[in-house]
Write a protein that holds these residues in place. Structure first.
Motif, PDB file in Angstrom:
ATOM      1  N   TYR A  18       0.839  -1.186   0.000  1.00 37.99           N
ATOM      2  CA  TYR A  18       0.000   0.000   0.000  1.00 37.99           C
ATOM      3  C   TYR A  18       0.873   1.235   0.000  1.00 37.99           C
ATOM      4  O   TYR A  18       1.732   1.409   0.850  1.00 37.99           O
ATOM      5  CB  TYR A  18      -0.894  -0.023   1.246  1.00 37.99           C
ATOM      6  N   SER A  19       0.704   2.117  -0.978  1.00 32.10           N
ATOM      7  CA  SER A  19       1.535   3.310  -1.082  1.00 32.10           C
ATOM      8  C   SER A  19       1.081   4.332  -0.062  1.00 32.10           C
ATOM      9  O   SER A  19       0.314   5.226  -0.345  1.00 32.10           O
ATOM     10  CB  SER A  19       1.443   3.896  -2.486  1.00 32.10           C
ATOM     11  N   GLN A  20       1.596   4.146   1.154  1.00 30.44           N
ATOM     12  CA  GLN A  20       1.181   4.994   2.254  1.00 30.44           C
ATOM     13  C   GLN A  20       2.332   5.921   2.591  1.00 30.44           C
ATOM     14  O   GLN A  20       3.458   5.484   2.761  1.00 30.44           O
ATOM     15  CB  GLN A  20       0.851   4.101   3.446  1.00 30.44           C
ATOM     16  N   ALA A  21       2.057   7.218   2.689  1.00 33.27           N
ATOM     17  CA  ALA A  21       3.090   8.214   2.948  1.00 33.27           C
ATOM     18  C   ALA A  21       4.151   8.104   1.868  1.00 33.27           C
ATOM     19  O   ALA A  21       3.850   8.254   0.708  1.00 33.27           O
ATOM     20  CB  ALA A  21       3.651   8.029   4.341  1.00 33.27           C
ATOM     21  N   VAL A  22       5.408   7.839   2.222  1.00 31.86           N
ATOM     22  CA  VAL A  22       6.487   7.946   1.257  1.00 31.86           C
ATOM     23  C   VAL A  22       6.787   6.629   0.569  1.00 31.86           C
ATOM     24  O   VAL A  22       7.059   6.572  -0.619  1.00 31.86           O
ATOM     25  CB  VAL A  22       7.756   8.467   1.949  1.00 31.86           C
ATOM     26  N   THR A 605      -3.680   5.148  -3.885  1.00 32.91           N
ATOM     27  CA  THR A 605      -4.299   6.209  -3.079  1.00 32.91           C
ATOM     28  C   THR A 605      -5.383   5.641  -2.173  1.00 32.91           C
ATOM     29  O   THR A 605      -5.401   5.884  -0.973  1.00 32.91           O
ATOM     30  CB  THR A 605      -4.893   7.296  -3.980  1.00 32.91           C
ATOM     31  N   PHE A 606      -6.278   4.855  -2.755  1.00 28.21           N
ATOM     32  CA  PHE A 606      -7.333   4.196  -1.982  1.00 28.21           C
ATOM     33  C   PHE A 606      -6.958   2.732  -1.758  1.00 28.21           C
ATOM     34  O   PHE A 606      -6.372   2.089  -2.637  1.00 28.21           O
ATOM     35  CB  PHE A 606      -8.674   4.271  -2.711  1.00 28.21           C
ATOM     36  N   GLY A 641      -8.330   2.527   3.600  1.00 23.17           N
ATOM     37  CA  GLY A 641      -7.390   3.595   3.871  1.00 23.17           C
ATOM     38  C   GLY A 641      -7.285   4.559   2.707  1.00 23.17           C
ATOM     39  O   GLY A 641      -7.611   4.222   1.557  1.00 23.17           O
ATOM     40  N   TYR A 642      -6.826   5.747   3.016  1.00 17.52           N
ATOM     41  CA  TYR A 642      -6.675   6.795   2.001  1.00 17.52           C
ATOM     42  C   TYR A 642      -5.387   7.555   2.287  1.00 17.52           C
ATOM     43  O   TYR A 642      -5.110   7.932   3.441  1.00 17.52           O
ATOM     44  CB  TYR A 642      -7.862   7.746   2.023  1.00 17.52           C
ATOM     45  N   THR A 643      -4.589   7.777   1.254  1.00 12.31           N
ATOM     46  CA  THR A 643      -3.359   8.550   1.368  1.00 12.31           C
ATOM     47  C   THR A 643      -3.478   9.809   0.527  1.00 12.31           C
ATOM     48  O   THR A 643      -3.854   9.753  -0.645  1.00 12.31           O
ATOM     49  CB  THR A 643      -2.149   7.729   0.886  1.00 12.31           C
ATOM     50  N   TYR A 644      -3.119  10.930   1.130  1.00  9.56           N
ATOM     51  CA  TYR A 644      -3.174  12.213   0.424  1.00  9.56           C
ATOM     52  C   TYR A 644      -1.772  12.801   0.345  1.00  9.56           C
ATOM     53  O   TYR A 644      -1.094  12.983   1.358  1.00  9.56           O
ATOM     54  CB  TYR A 644      -4.093  13.193   1.158  1.00  9.56           C
ATOM     55  N   ALA A 645      -1.339  13.053  -0.863  1.00  7.18           N
ATOM     56  CA  ALA A 645      -0.076  13.749  -1.147  1.00  7.18           C
ATOM     57  C   ALA A 645       1.124  13.049  -0.516  1.00  7.18           C
ATOM     58  O   ALA A 645       2.120  13.696  -0.180  1.00  7.18           O
ATOM     59  CB  ALA A 645      -0.159  15.200  -0.676  1.00  7.18           C
ATOM     60  N   ASN A 646       1.044  11.745  -0.387  1.00  9.23           N
ATOM     61  CA  ASN A 646       2.139  10.969   0.195  1.00  9.23           C
ATOM     62  C   ASN A 646       2.541  11.449   1.593  1.00  9.23           C
ATOM     63  O   ASN A 646       3.674  11.240   2.020  1.00  9.23           O
ATOM     64  CB  ASN A 646       3.369  10.982  -0.713  1.00  9.23           C
TER      65      ASN A 646
END
Length: 694
Positions: A18-22, A605-606, A641-646
């Motif tokens: 999951y591409s979460q944060a960086v 992102t999602f 989950g949701y990631t915004y702008a890393n």
């Protein structure tokens, strides 16, 4: 997401990529390390810290158990659950924090090793299954190594928290600052909860009824279940491109931790950890040194049994301390074309526990009689690629000396121990461990492997030297021999089509001199055997046994965003030689079949996941130790989950969606102060995680 395709192929039980944060997040179970020089194990898993953010984050044992069906945990409380891997537990599993040994202080394992590190500190967790470790003494069946975060160049950090059912909350923050020459990281967290409720709506504290006068006082049934503060620091000094010095310190203060499965609770559990690593990269030399200590105070203050002694505030109390000091020197070299590591390591372990019962009328000082264990070991390991074949092997020698202090024992404890064992308060052991692994790669994806390993684990201070007098005496056996595990592992990774990965592993573990509890009836508290006696005495014996089983895991990618995961594990434990002491051939605390199935969506992102976890009924139980059968169960969990702008991450989840009432199989506790009732698992748990990385 650059390793997504490879992650799908190499993943087994679970991939939460999951591409979460960086950075991307993954759970991997791989056969070997990517480089042949690092190949060590026939079965290895890796869990990164970002992965754990999509769980409740309460307990490392629960996190690992959710993702890997061959991993279980022992439920004693709402936190601090003890790890079980393929039917092995306690000191049969080597648990390390930053490559350093750590042990809890509580004789009931209220504070297992994995309890002494929190989720915000963790960078990754690596699990090596099987007897394929020679770098650490006593890796009988598995190694769990928790790596904490390192500081980096620049400025960064994270603020976050969780909130969930039953007032559960976690607040944390950590940050780093650094340049080429010095980097510093600092962090702090608090973890708090009230007692959870079971699927039938009762507080877990309401199940702790172990006698007519033994239960929680009304005011503590819904009081705090745990309140834990932690702080940690780490610095890395780089005087030049060749040298690195890493120093770290962590402190943990756990207060008022309730243990409904036991007869006492922890007023406090305080841990100090110090680590130092010194590396010279050009010559492959590394020196590590560490020290940790745990101070543990448990009492029945919150129970009705303490009402008999209002001035004292308790009827039972145990104060315990555990200390570990160790070091390791290793060097990488190329020996006759083989990538090799050689090393020497040593540790000193100290454990003391004093117990008081009946408001002080029964003093059991030296319950664990100030035991010192000294160990020194030499090891060598290496690996080599020969066309499609990768071969690796390792060898280790240990000398181990254990000694108890009889002067630390109260008269009643000393009398019990000497009556059973004479004046034998020390013992020594020396032994060899080693392994061989071969892996054949059919192509870049498909492979098979076979591993044969032999490891040894010396008896711990409790097994050899505990002495607890009273109505249910419990004493050690200084003549115990070390447990020896000779294990064969077979497995492989197969990819029938491009978007399907399957991994299977089988193992057979032959256990010589397996250390096992022995209970018998006695005529009195000196533990003279008598079939008609009314006293139950407990000690330890060596037996021969076998644990065998396997797991199969797979991942299927419907698209580059939608995946299905499936994992199944099963193991069996048998006494192969009862030595005239036992009637039941089943080993105690061997988990039944467990399966996990999940469907996941991830577009970077999602993120969303729906999973089901199933446990079969466990009817193979040890009647010699009065083990109880446990019924089958099935629960469902959902996460998003949701990631915004890393930078910003928001996650929500519901565990046990249908609020099922069930017992984890490993809810039966065999400890000196265990209760008499099983503790059910939490009911529906709703939670949210928020973090901001800068």
């Amino acid at each position: 997401m650059k390793r997504l395709a490879l992650g799908v192929l190499l993943s087994t039980t679970a991939i939460v990529y999951y591409s979460q944060a960086v950075e991307g997040i993954r759970i991997e179970k791989i056969t070997v390390e990517e480089k042949a020089a690092k190949e060590e194990v026939a079965s290895k898993k890796e869990l990164t810290q970002e992965e754990s953010k999509i769980t409740r984050q309460i307990d490392l044992g629960e996190i690992l158990s959710e993702f890997y069906p061959e991993i279980w945990y022992m439920r004693k409380a709402g936190i601090a659950n003890d790890l079980y891997i393929r039917g092995f537990s306690k000191d049969n599993i080597n648990v390390l924090i930053d490559d350093s040994k750590i042990y809890g202080a509580c004789p009931n394992r209220m504070d297992p090793p994995a309890f002494h590190v929190s989720s915000p500190q963790i960078d990754k967790v690596t699990i090596k299954e099987g007897p394929f470790d020679v770098e650490n003494a006593g890796s009988l069946a598995a190694v769990v190594n928790v790596k904490t975060k390192d500081p980096k160049e620049g400025v960064g950090g994270e603020l976050g928290g969780s909130y969930g059912s039953w007032s559960y909350r976690t607040l944390y923050g950590w940050g780093y600052v650094g340049n080429k020459f010095i980097k510093v990281l600092a962090g702090a967290s608090n973890q708090y909860s009230k007692p959870y409720e079971s699927g039938e709506g009762k507080k877990v504290t309401e199940y702790a009824v172990y006698s007519r006068n033994g239960r929680y006082k009304p005011q503590y049934i819904n009081d705090k279940a745990f309140n834990i503060d932690r702080v940690w620091f780490k610095t890395i000094l780089t005087p030049n491109d060749n040298a690195e010095i890493k120093l770290s310190y962590a402190f943990e203060n756990a207060r008022n931790v309730l243990y409904p499965a036991l007869k006492m609770d922890a007023l406090y559990d305080r841990t100090n950890r110090l680590n130092g690593d010194f590396v010279l990269k050009d010559i492959g030399l590394k020196f590590s040194i560490y020290y940790n200590e745990v101070k543990h105070d448990m009492r029945d203050t919150f129970r009705t049994t303490s009402n008999l002694f209002p001035a004292l505030g308790y009827s039972m109390k145990t104060y315990a301390e555990s200390k570990m000091f160790g070091w390791k020197l290793s060097k990488d070299l190329n020996l006759l074309g083989v990538d090799t590591t050689v090393g020497i390591d040593s540790y000193l372990r100290n454990w003391l526990a004093n117990n008081v019962q009946q408001g002080g009328s029964n003093v059991n000082n030296g319950m664990i009689p100030d035991v010192n264990i000294k160990d020194i070991g030499l090891f060598i390991k290496g690996s080599k690629n020969i066309d499609r074949l990768t071969l690796s092997a390792g060898l280790r020698y240990d000398y181990n000396y254990s000694k108890a202090d009889p002067n630390s024992m109260s008269p009643s404890n000393k009398t019990l121990f000497i009556f059973q064992n004479g004046n034998k308060f020390s013992n020594s052991d020396n032994y060899l461990s080693g392994y061989m692994i071969g892996k054949y790669n059919f192509n870049k994806k498909d492979n098979v492997y076979v591993g044969l390993g032999h490891t040894v684990r010396a008896p711990d201070p409790e097994e050899r030297f505990i002495s607890l007098s009273g109505m249910s005496p419990w004493y050690g056996n200084p003549d115990l021999k070390p447990t020896k595990n000779t294990e064969l592992d077979l497995g492989g990774e197969f990819f029938p089509v491009n978007n399907l990965g399957i991994r299977a592993n089988l193992f057979y573990s032959s256990l010589k001199d397996y250390i096992y509890l022995y209970q018998y009836r006695a005529s009195n508290t000196s533990c003279v055997p008598s079939s008609s006696g009314n006293t139950t005495c407990t000690t330890y014996k060596n037996i021969d046994a076998a644990i065998y089983g396997g797991d199969i895991n797979g991942v299927y990618g419907f698209t580059d965003k939608v995946f299905a995961e499936l994992g199944i594990a099963y193991q069996v434990g048998k006494k192969t030689s009862k030595k005239g002491l036992y009637t039941d051939s089943d080993l105690v605390e061997i988990p039944p079949l467990k399966a996990r199935a999940a469907v996941k969506y991830d577009d970077g992102t999602f993120y969303g996941l729906v999973e089901g976890i199933y446990s079969a009924k466990q009817s193979k139980v040890d009647s010699d130790l009065k083990e109880q059968q446990t019924g089958s169960w099935f629960i469902m969990n959902v996460k998003a989950g949701y990631t915004y702008a890393n930078k910003l991450f928001v996650g929500v989840g519901v565990d046990n969606v249908f609020d099922k009432f069930y017992y984890n199989y490993l809810s039966y506790v065999r400890d000196p102060f265990r209760g008499t009732t099983k503790i059910p698992e939490p009911g529906r748990f709703i939670y949210a995680n928020v973090s901001y990385r800068f």
